[in-house]
Scaffold this motif. Structure first.
Motif, short mmCIF file in Angstrom:
data_model
loop_
_atom_site.label_atom_id
_atom_site.label_comp_id
_atom_site.label_asym_id
_atom_site.label_seq_id
_atom_site.Cartn_x
_atom_site.Cartn_y
_atom_site.Cartn_z
N LYS A 48 0.85 -1.19 0.00
CA LYS A 48 0.00 0.00 0.00
C LYS A 48 0.88 1.24 0.00
CE LYS A 48 -3.90 -2.20 2.35
NZ LYS A 48 -4.73 -2.24 3.58
N GLY A 49 0.40 2.30 -0.66
CA GLY A 49 1.21 3.50 -0.85
C GLY A 49 1.79 4.08 0.42
N ASP A 50 1.03 4.04 1.51
CA ASP A 50 1.49 4.63 2.78
C ASP A 50 2.70 3.90 3.35
OD1 ASP A 50 -0.49 6.54 2.70
OD2 ASP A 50 -1.91 5.35 3.89
N TYR A 51 2.92 2.65 2.93
CA TYR A 51 4.03 1.86 3.46
C TYR A 51 5.26 1.90 2.55
CZ TYR A 51 0.67 -0.11 6.76
OH TYR A 51 -0.27 -0.27 7.75
N VAL A 52 5.14 2.52 1.38
CA VAL A 52 6.28 2.58 0.46
C VAL A 52 7.13 3.80 0.79
CG1 VAL A 52 7.02 2.50 -1.96
CG2 VAL A 52 4.87 1.44 -1.29
N ILE A 53 7.69 3.79 1.97
CA ILE A 53 8.66 4.79 2.41
C ILE A 53 9.82 4.03 3.06
CG2 ILE A 53 7.06 6.71 2.72
CD1 ILE A 53 6.86 6.04 5.65
N LYS A 54 10.96 4.66 3.15
CA LYS A 54 12.19 3.98 3.54
C LYS A 54 12.05 3.21 4.85
CE LYS A 54 17.14 4.75 4.22
NZ LYS A 54 18.24 5.74 4.24
N ASP A 55 11.57 3.88 5.91
CA ASP A 55 11.50 3.25 7.23
C ASP A 55 10.54 2.07 7.25
OD1 ASP A 55 13.31 5.07 8.14
OD2 ASP A 55 11.83 6.42 9.02
N SER A 56 9.34 2.27 6.69
CA SER A 56 8.32 1.22 6.72
C SER A 56 8.72 0.01 5.89
CB SER A 56 6.98 1.78 6.19
OG SER A 56 6.49 2.77 7.06
N ILE A 57 9.24 0.27 4.71
CA ILE A 57 9.56 -0.86 3.82
C ILE A 57 10.75 -1.65 4.36
CG2 ILE A 57 11.21 0.22 2.21
CD1 ILE A 57 9.52 -0.99 -0.08
N THR A 58 11.66 -0.96 5.08
CA THR A 58 12.80 -1.65 5.70
C THR A 58 12.32 -2.57 6.81
OG1 THR A 58 14.26 0.23 5.21
CG2 THR A 58 15.00 -1.33 6.89
N LYS A 59 11.36 -2.10 7.63
CA LYS A 59 10.79 -2.92 8.70
C LYS A 59 10.05 -4.13 8.13
CE LYS A 59 10.23 0.84 12.05
NZ LYS A 59 9.24 1.67 12.79
N ILE A 60 9.31 -3.91 7.04
CA ILE A 60 8.57 -5.01 6.40
C ILE A 60 9.55 -6.06 5.87
CG2 ILE A 60 7.12 -5.61 4.42
CD1 ILE A 60 5.78 -2.84 4.81
N GLU A 61 10.61 -5.58 5.23
CA GLU A 61 11.63 -6.50 4.70
C GLU A 61 12.27 -7.32 5.82
OE1 GLU A 61 15.86 -6.42 2.19
OE2 GLU A 61 14.86 -4.54 2.74
N ALA A 62 12.61 -6.63 6.92
CA ALA A 62 13.23 -7.32 8.06
C ALA A 62 12.29 -8.38 8.65
CB ALA A 62 13.62 -6.31 9.13
N GLY A 63 11.00 -8.06 8.72
CA GLY A 63 10.02 -9.01 9.25
C GLY A 63 9.87 -10.23 8.36
N LEU A 64 9.87 -10.02 7.04
CA LEU A 64 9.73 -11.14 6.11
C LEU A 64 10.96 -12.04 6.11
CD1 LEU A 64 8.07 -9.34 3.04
CD2 LEU A 64 6.96 -10.78 4.74
N ARG A 65 12.13 -11.44 6.31
CA ARG A 65 13.38 -12.21 6.27
C ARG A 65 13.51 -13.17 7.46
NH1 ARG A 65 17.14 -11.07 2.47
NH2 ARG A 65 16.92 -9.10 1.30
N LYS A 66 12.65 -13.01 8.46
CA LYS A 66 12.66 -13.94 9.59
C LYS A 66 12.24 -15.35 9.17
CE LYS A 66 11.82 -10.39 13.12
NZ LYS A 66 10.87 -9.87 14.14
#
Length: 291
Positions: free
Chosen positions: A121-139
């Motif tokens: 979603k557009g609101d999550y396509v920012i540096k901080d949010s997308i980095t947190k999402i990536e880190a969560g998925l990499r678990k």
């Protein structure tokens, strides 16, 4: 001779009215376009950001149940706009179609991996949010890699900030021009009646009585210009919705209605204030200064 002069005066009066209506229409139309752009700018920005895909690749040992479980997980995630599961066979076919030859013929195997193309979603396509999402998925230990265009994400967000700043500057600039143009047109219109204003004042008419017909006439002209601007804006909205239905520009009807009402309100407010102060100026002039 008198009839000829009267006709000239009527033509000049009609020309003056027309210039006021045209000024109001053009200025309010531009302000309305800018207002509609502002309320849809976030939607347009999000639409662009939501086209940036995050691709999650799975290790070869990840079986179907693991992959399906991941699909169920991201389906329930609040940050996911849409997702597509791409098997390694489908990815190989797509690569073959792009390069024009079957690369598996000389490799002897398919080196590609099963993956999910995730659109956030557009609101999550920012540096901080997308980095947190990536880190969560990499678990998830079955995920081999996560790929997305980091530079494009940063570039898009930086440009959106710059565009938003310029929109605010242009909005303020146009608002000032709107007041000045409409005020100038109305002052010219009232200037031609300065002798009538002074004559009425000399025979004992109060300022409020003298001002009233000029204010009412200007409000009517402002309403005509504003209504024309609203009709033109509705025409633009219908055209954009017909030509670009994916934008969904008519979805937020409440905000669109607010902008159109604001256009009508601004048309009335500016013409009323401009006429009030213009007539006040001539009412306060000495008779000698009228010439």
């Amino acid at each position: 001779m008198s009839s000829s002069f009267d006709n000239f005066q009527k033509r000049r009066l009609i020309s003056s009215y027309f210039s006021v209506v045209l000024s109001v229409f053009l200025v309010l139309f531009l302000l309305g376009i800018l207002g509609l752009f502002i309320i849809n700018s976030k939607k347009l920005a999000n639409d662009f950001k939501e086209n940036i895909a995050m691709t999650v690749f799975f290790k070869n040992e990840a079986n179907d149940s693991i992959v399906k479980a991941f699909g169920t997980q991201i389906k329930a995630s609040p940050f996911v706009k849409s997702y597509t599961y791409v098997t390694k066979e489908a990815a190989a076919k797509e690569h073959t179609d792009i390069i024009g030859e079957d690369f598996m013929e000389f490799l002897g195997e398919n080196p590609l991996q099963n993956s999910y193309d995730i659109h956030l979603k557009g609101d999550y396509v920012i540096k901080d949010s997308i980095t947190k999402i990536e880190a969560g998925l990499r678990k998830n230990t079955m995920i081999s890699d996560i790929v997305y265009d980091k530079q494009l994400v940063n570039l898009v967000n930086d440009n959106i900030k710059k565009v938003s700043m310029w929109i605010l500057i242009i909005s303020g600039f146009l608002a000032v021009i709107a007041v000045l143009l409409i005020n100038s047109s109305l002052r010219l219109s009232i200037h031609s009646n300065r002798f009538i204003i002074k004559t009425m004042q000399m025979v004992g008419a109060t300022k409020a009585f003298i001002r009233k017909p000029f204010v009412m006439r200007s409000i009517k002209l402002g309403m005509i210009g504003a209504v024309l601007a609203v009709l033109a804006l509705i025409g633009v909205l219908i055209y954009v919705e017909t030509s670009f239905p994916n934008l969904g520009i008519l979805e937020d009807k409440a905000m669109i209605g607010l902008v159109l009402l604001a256009v009508l309100g601004i048309g009335v407010l500016i013409t009323w204030l401009s006429t009030y102060f213009a007539t006040q100026r001539f009412l306060n002039l000495r008779t000698d200064d009228l010439y």
